[in-house]
Design a protein around this motif. Structure first.
Motif, PDB file in Angstrom:
ATOM      1  N   VAL A 248       0.819  -1.237  -0.006  1.00 56.57           N
ATOM      2  CA  VAL A 248       0.007  -0.056  -0.005  1.00 56.57           C
ATOM      3  C   VAL A 248       0.883   1.354   0.095  1.00 56.57           C
ATOM      4  O   VAL A 248       1.902   1.543   0.889  1.00 56.57           O
ATOM      5  CB  VAL A 248      -0.940   0.018   1.145  1.00 56.57           C
ATOM      6  CG1 VAL A 248      -1.807   1.345   1.401  1.00 56.57           C
ATOM      7  CG2 VAL A 248      -1.860  -1.131   1.309  1.00 56.57           C
ATOM      8  N   ASN A 279       2.171  -2.422   4.111  1.00 51.81           N
ATOM      9  CA  ASN A 279       1.395  -3.394   3.444  1.00 51.81           C
ATOM     10  C   ASN A 279      -0.243  -3.369   3.922  1.00 51.81           C
ATOM     11  O   ASN A 279      -0.526  -2.466   4.537  1.00 51.81           O
ATOM     12  CB  ASN A 279       1.647  -4.935   3.631  1.00 51.81           C
ATOM     13  CG  ASN A 279       1.710  -5.245   5.357  1.00 51.81           C
ATOM     14  OD1 ASN A 279       1.081  -4.608   6.144  1.00 51.81           O
ATOM     15  ND2 ASN A 279       2.819  -6.131   5.787  1.00 51.81           N
ATOM     16  N   SER A 280      -0.962  -4.094   3.428  1.00 54.18           N
ATOM     17  CA  SER A 280      -2.434  -3.894   3.748  1.00 54.18           C
ATOM     18  C   SER A 280      -3.002  -3.999   5.353  1.00 54.18           C
ATOM     19  O   SER A 280      -3.876  -3.697   5.710  1.00 54.18           O
ATOM     20  CB  SER A 280      -3.077  -5.003   3.096  1.00 54.18           C
ATOM     21  OG  SER A 280      -2.661  -6.304   3.283  1.00 54.18           O
TER      22      SER A 280
END
Length: 365
Positions: A248, A279-280
């Protein structure tokens, strides 16, 4: 301690006769609290303090006054363990567990085990110790721990043979990065790959849900059980991690708005000068710098080279070269962030990195 030769409940009237307006007593669990209240009311007394139960009476005295300091943290942990165990009963086992974490940081927690279930959650206590220093009682802290435990406890055993079966684990192997110089002891037990001044280490990502993640580190012993190689798990992690934990990339202003619960325009604007890569899950998201072509695509998006600030193991901050101060100032920023904003175990590095998009190369500055 006064009037110890008398029955406990007769001491209140004599305390009043001596001119006292308030009393205190040690250990409440062997007292009739209703009768204590009756004697206080009858003799127009108030209770200034009473102590929690603890085998160490000196500790009990300190705990009741909220004066426990870092030097007695071990005793705080022991008192909390006893309180949690007493609330759970004999069918559940509570043990103190010390774990070596990132950057040589040791965390102390309570591991709570139920019979016939081979997965036991550990609830770490550092945050609870801070609550205690803010005058929360041991009893209230124990209740908070029990609330967390009932939220995260496992209802069924995990099949051990599943973990030892490499074929079952292949799609769950992922990786993260930590700072190699600060983790020499930890890395003695973990298979790792050197990258700049980082160490790439591996773990099994069992599940992801609203409560968080369930993970197990890949150790040298587990590698032997699997009868596989470091190269093979590295290749698997390169494939799995971007799929399970996709990258992300957002401007810092958007990340701040999201944390504040505000709606915002997700498009990158011309005046955005600071970006976040994670990251997510925003957990171990600094690994995204190793995802294939992620840094290259960011360079194309920014249309220039850029600096990477390792704000923590969970994310990095990206600043376009044209907008960045000098390298020395960036390093000072990192030092300040590490010392004031980041927990010890979350620190990734102490200096800035530089990405050259023409050479597709990340450099250590």
């Amino acid at each position: 301690m006064m009037f110890t030769e008398m029955d406990f409940y007769k001491r209140f009237v004599y305390a009043k006769k001596c001119g006292a307006n308030a009393v205190e007593f040690w250990k409440w669990s062997n007292k009739d609290i209703g009768k204590v209240k009756e004697e206080l009311t009858k003799n127009e007394l108030s209770c200034s303090i009473f102590n929690i139960d603890c085998r160490d009476e000196k500790l009990s005295y300190d705990l009741s006054r909220g004066i426990l300091n870092a030097g007695r943290k071990d005793e705080f942990v022991m008192a909390l363990k006893e309180k949690v165990a007493s609330k759970l009963g004999q069918t559940v086992d509570v043990q103190i567990h010390t774990a070596l974490k990132n950057n040589g940081y040791e965390r102390v927690g309570l591991t709570i085990s139920e019979k016939h279930i081979n997965l036991s959650p550990t609830i770490y206590l550092e945050e609870y110790f801070k609550h205690f220093e803010d005058d929360d009682s041991i009893d209230d802290i124990a209740d908070s721990i029990l609330h967390v435990y009932h939220e995260i406890r496992f209802e069924h055993s995990w099949q051990v043979h599943t973990i030892s079966n490499f074929e079952n684990m292949k799609e769950k192997i992922v990786y993260k990065i930590i700072h190699a110089p600060q983790n020499e002891v930890l890395l003695q037990t973990l298979p790792s790959i050197a990258y700049l001044d980082f160490a790439i280490v591996f773990y099994i990502l069992f599940e992801i849900d609203e409560k968080g993640t369930a993970t197990i580190p890949v150790t040298e012993d587990l590698l032997q059980v699997w009868e596989t190689t470091l190269d093979e798990i590295h290749e698997l992690a390169k494939l799995n991690t971007p799929k399970l934990l996709p990258a992300v990339f957002k401007p810092m202003r958007i990340v701040i708005d999201e944390l504040m619960g505000n709606s915002c325009n997700n498009l990158i604007q011309s005046d955005d000068i600071m970006f976040v890569l994670t990251n997510s899950l925003r957990s171990f998201g600094a690994i995204c710098i190793l995802y294939e072509d992620v840094l290259f695509h960011i360079g194309n998006l920014l249309r220039e080279n850029y600096y990477i600030l390792p704000s923590s193991i969970h994310e990095v901050i990206i600043i376009p070269e044209s907008q960045a101060p000098c390298k020395e100032t960036l390093n000072e920023m990192i030092t300040e962030i590490n010392e004031t904003q980041v927990e010890i175990e979350d620190v990734l590095s102490d200096h800035v990195y530089y990405y050259n998009r023409e050479k597709k190369e990340l450099l250590q500055h």
